[in-house]
Motif scaffolding. Structure first.
Motif, short mmCIF file in Angstrom:
data_model
loop_
_atom_site.label_atom_id
_atom_site.label_comp_id
_atom_site.label_asym_id
_atom_site.label_seq_id
_atom_site.Cartn_x
_atom_site.Cartn_y
_atom_site.Cartn_z
N LYS A 177 -124.54 -100.84 4.61
CA LYS A 177 -125.12 -99.65 4.00
C LYS A 177 -125.64 -98.76 5.13
N ILE A 178 -125.16 -97.53 5.17
CA ILE A 178 -125.59 -96.57 6.19
C ILE A 178 -126.03 -95.30 5.48
N THR A 179 -127.24 -94.84 5.77
CA THR A 179 -127.72 -93.58 5.22
C THR A 179 -127.72 -92.52 6.31
N THR A 180 -127.55 -91.27 5.92
CA THR A 180 -127.55 -90.18 6.88
C THR A 180 -128.48 -89.08 6.42
N TRP A 181 -128.89 -88.23 7.36
CA TRP A 181 -129.72 -87.09 7.07
C TRP A 181 -128.86 -85.82 7.12
N TYR A 182 -129.37 -84.74 6.56
CA TYR A 182 -128.54 -83.55 6.35
C TYR A 182 -127.94 -83.00 7.64
N TYR A 183 -128.61 -83.21 8.76
CA TYR A 183 -128.14 -82.65 10.03
C TYR A 183 -127.21 -83.60 10.78
N THR A 184 -126.98 -84.79 10.23
CA THR A 184 -126.21 -85.81 10.92
C THR A 184 -124.71 -85.66 10.66
N LYS B 103 -127.52 -81.02 19.03
CA LYS B 103 -127.28 -81.63 17.72
C LYS B 103 -128.27 -82.76 17.47
N LEU B 104 -128.86 -82.76 16.28
CA LEU B 104 -129.72 -83.86 15.88
C LEU B 104 -128.87 -84.92 15.18
N TYR B 105 -129.33 -86.16 15.28
CA TYR B 105 -128.59 -87.27 14.69
C TYR B 105 -129.60 -88.30 14.18
N LYS B 106 -129.45 -88.71 12.93
CA LYS B 106 -130.27 -89.80 12.40
C LYS B 106 -129.49 -90.56 11.36
N ILE B 107 -129.53 -91.89 11.47
CA ILE B 107 -128.95 -92.75 10.45
C ILE B 107 -129.93 -93.87 10.12
N GLY B 108 -129.75 -94.43 8.93
CA GLY B 108 -130.43 -95.66 8.56
C GLY B 108 -129.39 -96.75 8.36
N VAL B 109 -129.74 -97.97 8.74
CA VAL B 109 -128.83 -99.11 8.60
C VAL B 109 -129.51 -100.10 7.67
N GLY B 110 -128.77 -100.52 6.62
CA GLY B 110 -129.36 -101.42 5.63
C GLY B 110 -130.13 -102.56 6.27
N HIS B 111 -129.43 -103.49 6.87
CA HIS B 111 -130.07 -104.60 7.57
C HIS B 111 -129.25 -104.99 8.78
N PRO B 112 -129.69 -104.65 9.98
CA PRO B 112 -128.94 -105.03 11.18
C PRO B 112 -128.78 -106.55 11.28
N ALA B 113 -127.79 -106.96 12.04
CA ALA B 113 -127.49 -108.39 12.16
C ALA B 113 -128.40 -109.09 13.17
N GLY B 114 -129.05 -108.34 14.00
CA GLY B 114 -129.88 -108.98 15.02
C GLY B 114 -130.70 -107.94 15.74
N PRO B 115 -131.27 -108.31 16.87
CA PRO B 115 -132.14 -107.38 17.60
C PRO B 115 -131.42 -106.10 17.99
N ILE B 116 -132.17 -105.00 17.99
CA ILE B 116 -131.69 -103.71 18.49
C ILE B 116 -131.98 -103.66 19.98
N THR B 117 -131.05 -103.11 20.76
CA THR B 117 -131.31 -102.97 22.19
C THR B 117 -131.12 -101.52 22.62
N TYR B 118 -131.90 -101.14 23.63
CA TYR B 118 -131.74 -99.84 24.27
C TYR B 118 -131.77 -100.09 25.77
#
Length: 277
Positions: A168-175, A198-213
């Motif tokens: 499940k991926i959600t997006t915002w109007y500017y994405t 450009k702005l970018y934003k998404i939501g992810v239902g449930h990631p499979a594991g840790p997020i890294t940056y």
């Protein structure tokens, strides 16, 4: 853990805490924020908002400042309370307890407790107390504003077979899902920050594991508990990410809780740091 107070050119009076290879900074003149994080001598991994920057501010005086902050979701104008007053910070052994004065726009007291778990990991506990007169339904929303120029990786669950939808991926109007900074694979979303209007934003239902940056030679890892049987905000997502010209935001979300007057709810993240190579 050793602590000291030092004047920072952007944050003002700041309490720094060091344990092993981690140095963390908490501004005392505004917040609550964790404004500084470095590992093994790196530069600050968090975004630092210049004092003269008019972007990422509101007419009422709220500023992003940068670093890690505590909000509640769903997003509304009420969460942009100008948190520009001094905060309290208590040192207890290997933990810091930081508290903000009551947020009058959402009638809440916010507390962040920082535990140094080891030379490369931290636990961040976020507590929101409803000090209003009525129950309120919300999600605890920790937001980490990291510095520009890095690569974010969001792991996704993967199954070889089955007819049910998997993501499940959600997006915002500017994405735009065609944004050139984003790459989508069956088991991974990779976002590479580059300067862009450009702005970018998404939501992810449930990631499979840790997020890294990964940035400045350091991998910053964020993990948190996901309760699959509970409802989450913003279309039932437990993680969101936002990119603008200046920074990337790594945003975890707790389930939606109905919190009675006088009661509190908490949500924890674990941060781990390691060198890129």
């Amino acid at each position: 853990m050793k602590t000291y107070i030092k004047e920072h050119k952007l944050f003002g009076k700041t309490l720094f805490a060091q344990s092993g290879d981690i140095i963390l900074g908490v501004p005392l003149d505004h917040g609550i924020r964790i404004a500084y994080l470095s590992y093994k001598g790196s530069k600050n991994l968090f975004f630092e908002q210049p004092r003269d920057m008019t972007a990422l501010t509101t007419p009422n005086g709220w500023r992003v400042y940068g670093g890690h902050r505590l909000w509640i979701a769903p997003e509304s104008k009420d969460i942009y309370y100008p948190d520009n007053e001094p905060i309290s910070c208590l040192v207890e052994g290997d933990k810091l307890i930081i508290r903000q004065k009551t947020d009058p726009w959402i009638n809440a007291d916010k507390t962040v407790v920082i535990f140094f778990l080891s030379d490369d990991s931290l636990e961040i506990k976020h507590i929101v107390k409803n000090v209003g007169l009525q129950s309120r339904t919300f999600s605890v929303w920790p937001v980490t504003s990291v510095d520009a120029g890095g690569v974010e990786r969001i792991p996704l669950h993967y199954a070889e077979s089955g007819s049910a939808p998997l993501h499940k991926i959600t997006t915002w109007y500017y994405t735009s899902l065609g944004d050139e900074r984003a790459q989508y694979k069956r088991d991974l979303i990779t976002l590479t920050h580059r300067p862009s209007d450009k702005l970018y934003k998404i939501g992810v239902g449930h990631p499979a594991g840790p997020i890294t940056y990964t940035n400045k030679g350091v991998v910053f890892e964020k993990s948190f508990e996901i309760l699959n049987d509970l409802e989450y905000p913003d279309g039932n997502v437990s993680y969101e990410t936002y990119m603008c010209d200046y920074m990337v935001e790594l945003e975890s979300l707790s389930p939606l809780y109905t919190v009675k007057a006088g009661e509190s709810v908490s949500f924890k993240e674990t941060w781990k740091l390691k060198k890129e190579y």
